[in-house]
Design a protein around this motif. Structure first.
Motif, PDB file in Angstrom:
ATOM      1  N   ALA A 122       0.831  -1.210   0.000  1.00 29.84           N
ATOM      2  CA  ALA A 122       0.000   0.000   0.000  1.00 29.84           C
ATOM      3  C   ALA A 122       0.863   1.257   0.000  1.00 29.84           C
ATOM      4  N   ILE A 123       1.958   1.231   0.742  1.00 33.07           N
ATOM      5  CA  ILE A 123       2.878   2.376   0.770  1.00 33.07           C
ATOM      6  C   ILE A 123       3.450   2.618  -0.625  1.00 33.07           C
ATOM      7  N   ALA A 124       3.774   1.552  -1.336  1.00 36.48           N
ATOM      8  CA  ALA A 124       4.307   1.696  -2.698  1.00 36.48           C
ATOM      9  C   ALA A 124       3.266   2.319  -3.626  1.00 36.48           C
ATOM     10  N   VAL A 125       2.028   1.866  -3.522  1.00 40.77           N
ATOM     11  CA  VAL A 125       0.964   2.406  -4.380  1.00 40.77           C
ATOM     12  C   VAL A 125       0.724   3.886  -4.065  1.00 40.77           C
ATOM     13  N   VAL A 155       1.061   7.364  -6.319  1.00 44.06           N
ATOM     14  CA  VAL A 155      -0.032   8.331  -6.438  1.00 44.06           C
ATOM     15  C   VAL A 155       0.461   9.734  -6.078  1.00 44.06           C
ATOM     16  N   ILE A 156       1.239   9.835  -5.016  1.00 41.94           N
ATOM     17  CA  ILE A 156       1.763  11.139  -4.593  1.00 41.94           C
ATOM     18  C   ILE A 156       2.664  11.723  -5.669  1.00 41.94           C
ATOM     19  N   ILE A 157       3.512  10.890  -6.250  1.00 47.81           N
ATOM     20  CA  ILE A 157       4.412  11.376  -7.303  1.00 47.81           C
ATOM     21  C   ILE A 157       3.609  11.839  -8.521  1.00 47.81           C
ATOM     22  N   LEU A 158       2.564  11.110  -8.870  1.00 44.09           N
ATOM     23  CA  LEU A 158       1.773  11.449 -10.050  1.00 44.09           C
ATOM     24  C   LEU A 158       0.766  12.576  -9.818  1.00 44.09           C
ATOM     25  N   HIS A 159       0.195  12.627  -8.598  1.00 45.68           N
ATOM     26  CA  HIS A 159      -0.929  13.536  -8.375  1.00 45.68           C
ATOM     27  C   HIS A 159      -0.710  14.581  -7.281  1.00 45.68           C
ATOM     28  N   GLY A 160       0.424  14.558  -6.642  1.00 44.58           N
ATOM     29  CA  GLY A 160       0.734  15.613  -5.685  1.00 44.58           C
ATOM     30  C   GLY A 160       0.589  15.228  -4.224  1.00 44.58           C
ATOM     31  N   THR A 161       0.978  16.180  -3.400  1.00 45.96           N
ATOM     32  CA  THR A 161       1.080  15.935  -1.964  1.00 45.96           C
ATOM     33  C   THR A 161      -0.256  15.924  -1.225  1.00 45.96           C
ATOM     34  N   LYS A 162      -1.344  16.163  -1.911  1.00 45.47           N
ATOM     35  CA  LYS A 162      -2.632  16.109  -1.213  1.00 45.47           C
ATOM     36  C   LYS A 162      -2.927  14.708  -0.687  1.00 45.47           C
ATOM     37  N   TYR A 163      -2.209  13.714  -1.197  1.00 52.13           N
ATOM     38  CA  TYR A 163      -2.377  12.341  -0.723  1.00 52.13           C
ATOM     39  C   TYR A 163      -1.350  11.952   0.341  1.00 52.13           C
ATOM     40  N   ALA A 164      -0.533  12.904   0.751  1.00 53.02           N
ATOM     41  CA  ALA A 164       0.497  12.635   1.761  1.00 53.02           C
ATOM     42  C   ALA A 164      -0.072  12.110   3.084  1.00 53.02           C
ATOM     43  N   PRO A 165      -1.236  12.588   3.533  1.00 53.27           N
ATOM     44  CA  PRO A 165      -1.770  12.029   4.787  1.00 53.27           C
ATOM     45  C   PRO A 165      -1.999  10.507   4.730  1.00 53.27           C
ATOM     46  N   LEU A 166      -2.301   9.991   3.558  1.00 51.23           N
ATOM     47  CA  LEU A 166      -2.438   8.537   3.422  1.00 51.23           C
ATOM     48  C   LEU A 166      -1.105   7.842   3.661  1.00 51.23           C
ATOM     49  N   LEU A 187      -0.208   5.183   6.667  1.00 48.46           N
ATOM     50  CA  LEU A 187       0.320   3.848   6.378  1.00 48.46           C
ATOM     51  C   LEU A 187       1.671   3.633   7.059  1.00 48.46           C
ATOM     52  N   GLU A 188       2.503   4.653   7.063  1.00 46.84           N
ATOM     53  CA  GLU A 188       3.807   4.538   7.728  1.00 46.84           C
ATOM     54  C   GLU A 188       3.630   4.361   9.240  1.00 46.84           C
ATOM     55  N   GLN A 189       2.666   5.055   9.820  1.00 42.41           N
ATOM     56  CA  GLN A 189       2.386   4.887  11.252  1.00 42.41           C
ATOM     57  C   GLN A 189       1.900   3.474  11.553  1.00 42.41           C
ATOM     58  N   GLU A 190       1.025   2.979  10.709  1.00 45.07           N
ATOM     59  CA  GLU A 190       0.502   1.623  10.896  1.00 45.07           C
ATOM     60  C   GLU A 190       1.622   0.585  10.787  1.00 45.07           C
ATOM     61  N   LEU A 191       2.524   0.797   9.842  1.00 44.83           N
ATOM     62  CA  LEU A 191       3.650  -0.121   9.669  1.00 44.83           C
ATOM     63  C   LEU A 191       4.537  -0.097  10.912  1.00 44.83           C
ATOM     64  N   GLU A 192       4.834   1.078  11.423  1.00 41.79           N
ATOM     65  CA  GLU A 192       5.660   1.198  12.621  1.00 41.79           C
ATOM     66  C   GLU A 192       4.974   0.525  13.814  1.00 41.79           C
ATOM     67  N   THR A 193       3.680   0.726  13.954  1.00 44.35           N
ATOM     68  CA  THR A 193       2.924   0.095  15.032  1.00 44.35           C
ATOM     69  C   THR A 193       2.984  -1.422  14.920  1.00 44.35           C
ATOM     70  N   LEU A 194       2.812  -1.928  13.719  1.00 39.66           N
ATOM     71  CA  LEU A 194       2.855  -3.373  13.504  1.00 39.66           C
ATOM     72  C   LEU A 194       4.244  -3.924  13.830  1.00 39.66           C
ATOM     73  N   ARG A 195       5.279  -3.234  13.411  1.00 34.47           N
ATOM     74  CA  ARG A 195       6.644  -3.700  13.652  1.00 34.47           C
ATOM     75  C   ARG A 195       7.019  -3.644  15.128  1.00 34.47           C
ATOM     76  N   CYS A 196       6.437  -2.730  15.865  1.00 37.76           N
ATOM     77  CA  CYS A 196       6.770  -2.570  17.283  1.00 37.76           C
ATOM     78  C   CYS A 196       5.867  -3.373  18.199  1.00 37.76           C
ATOM     79  N   TYR A 197       4.825  -3.985  17.667  1.00 39.42           N
ATOM     80  CA  TYR A 197       3.866  -4.696  18.509  1.00 39.42           C
ATOM     81  C   TYR A 197       4.548  -5.818  19.270  1.00 39.42           C
TER      82      TYR A 197
END
Length: 69
Positions: free
Chosen positions: A13-16, A20-31, A35-45
């Motif tokens: 999902a991070i790759a996708v 999208v951010i590269i093609l359509h801009g930073t308005k999708y940065a919150p996504l 996703l990065e927060q969720e990944l960190e949470t999963l790795r630290c669980y």
């Protein structure tokens, strides 16, 4: 039925979203942020059994260090 959230799914999902951010801009940065927060949470669980064992181990070590007066 929804598939479980795994590290691989988050990385995919991070790759996708990165594309999208590269093609359509930073308005999708919150996504990407989410996703990065969720990944960190999963790795630290740390599962509850491991945490419980650590607590009991510390308690035992503390009680053995105390000397009677």
């Amino acid at each position: 039925m929804t598939a479980p959230i795994t590290e691989k799914r988050l990385l995919d999902a991070i790759a996708v979203v990165s594309e999208v951010i590269i093609l359509h801009g930073t308005k999708y940065a919150p996504l990407l942020d989410r996703l990065e927060q969720e990944l960190e949470t999963l790795r630290c669980y740390d599962d509850p059994i491991s945490r419980a064992r650590r607590h009991l181990s510390r308690r035992l070590a503390d009680s053995q260090q105390q000397t009677p007066v």
